[in-house]
Design a protein around this motif. Structure first.
Motif, mmCIF file in Angstrom:
data_model
loop_
_atom_site.group_PDB
_atom_site.id
_atom_site.type_symbol
_atom_site.label_atom_id
_atom_site.label_comp_id
_atom_site.label_asym_id
_atom_site.label_seq_id
_atom_site.Cartn_x
_atom_site.Cartn_y
_atom_site.Cartn_z
ATOM 1 N N SER A 1 -19.407 22.283 64.573
ATOM 2 C CA SER A 1 -20.470 21.657 63.809
ATOM 3 C C SER A 1 -21.554 21.047 64.701
ATOM 4 C CB SER A 1 -19.880 20.592 62.884
ATOM 5 O OG SER A 1 -20.875 20.090 62.021
ATOM 6 N N LYS A 2 -21.153 20.364 65.756
ATOM 7 C CA LYS A 2 -22.141 19.762 66.656
ATOM 8 C C LYS A 2 -22.990 20.829 67.329
ATOM 9 C CE LYS A 2 -19.643 15.496 67.512
ATOM 10 N NZ LYS A 2 -18.899 14.683 68.468
ATOM 11 N N VAL A 3 -22.377 21.951 67.660
ATOM 12 C CA VAL A 3 -23.108 23.071 68.274
ATOM 13 C C VAL A 3 -24.178 23.580 67.311
ATOM 14 C CG1 VAL A 3 -22.894 25.468 69.080
ATOM 15 C CG2 VAL A 3 -21.201 23.764 69.777
ATOM 16 N N ALA A 4 -23.781 23.811 66.061
ATOM 17 C CA ALA A 4 -24.725 24.328 65.057
ATOM 18 C C ALA A 4 -25.843 23.323 64.786
ATOM 19 C CB ALA A 4 -23.990 24.670 63.762
ATOM 20 N N LEU A 5 -25.486 22.047 64.639
ATOM 21 C CA LEU A 5 -26.501 21.028 64.373
ATOM 22 C C LEU A 5 -27.472 20.904 65.548
ATOM 23 C CD1 LEU A 5 -27.644 18.829 62.536
ATOM 24 C CD2 LEU A 5 -26.058 17.225 63.631
ATOM 25 N N LEU B 1 -22.916 19.821 55.676
ATOM 26 C CA LEU B 1 -22.403 20.039 57.028
ATOM 27 C C LEU B 1 -22.759 21.446 57.458
ATOM 28 C CD1 LEU B 1 -18.769 18.589 56.741
ATOM 29 C CD2 LEU B 1 -20.863 17.401 57.418
ATOM 30 N N VAL B 2 -23.009 21.622 58.752
ATOM 31 C CA VAL B 2 -23.275 22.948 59.305
ATOM 32 C C VAL B 2 -22.246 23.250 60.383
ATOM 33 C CG1 VAL B 2 -25.743 23.004 58.781
ATOM 34 C CG2 VAL B 2 -24.981 21.982 60.929
ATOM 35 N N HIS C 1 -25.681 16.870 58.708
ATOM 36 C CA HIS C 1 -25.077 16.244 59.883
ATOM 37 C C HIS C 1 -23.814 16.988 60.300
ATOM 38 C CE1 HIS C 1 -21.834 14.160 57.632
ATOM 39 N NE2 HIS C 1 -22.757 13.895 56.714
ATOM 40 N N ALA C 2 -23.266 16.583 61.438
ATOM 41 C CA ALA C 2 -22.050 17.197 61.960
ATOM 42 C C ALA C 2 -20.833 16.664 61.213
ATOM 43 C CB ALA C 2 -21.925 16.926 63.453
#
Length: 136
Positions: free
Chosen positions: A114-118, A95-96, A82-83
């Motif tokens: 993180s939201k971009v990667a997820l 986390l990513v 998750h973000a």
């Protein structure tokens, strides 16, 4: 699809790694950074999960919105991708992010975007993937 997380840096409070996502022709299609808790013998809420092979499925919840669920992880449950930015944002999850930076200036690297990667992972692997976690 298949993803490989290679854990590369082991610190007192966290583990840094890299996730590589491969398509069904085994071609690398995406790469991002990972942040996990340190290895503490798979203890609930304070450890990352063991190295191994898992299935990752898409999931939606009120708290994390769209994300991924890693299974099987017994005796633990709800290990998610998750973000988030900081090791304090996780209790065993992954986390990513697109890069590392010490956002909160605590001396430890955090994941950024993180939201971009997820969202990129969700877009590339909407049905999930097999996950291999290994030491680098």
């Amino acid at each position: 699809m298949k993803a490989v997380i290679t854990r590369k840096k082991f610190e007192k409070v966290q583990t840094l790694g890299e996730l590589e996502l491969y398509n069904n022709q085994n071609q690398l299609i995406y790469k991002c950074k990972t942040l996990e808790l340190p290895w503490k013998n798979n203890q609930l809420r304070v450890s990352c999960i063991p190295e191994g092979i898992y299935q990752v499925n898409p999931r939606t919840s009120a708290k994390f919105k769209k994300h991924f669920h890693v299974v099987p992880t017994e005796p633990r449950s709800y290990i998610l991708i998750h973000a988030g930015n900081y090791y304090t944002d996780i209790q065993g999850c992954i986390l990513v992010g697109t890069a590392y930076s010490d956002i909160n200036k605590d001396g430890y690297l955090d994941v950024v975007n993180s939201k971009v990667a997820l969202n990129r992972l969700l877009g590339l692997a909407p049905k999930g993937f097999e996950l291999i976690i290994k030491k680098g």
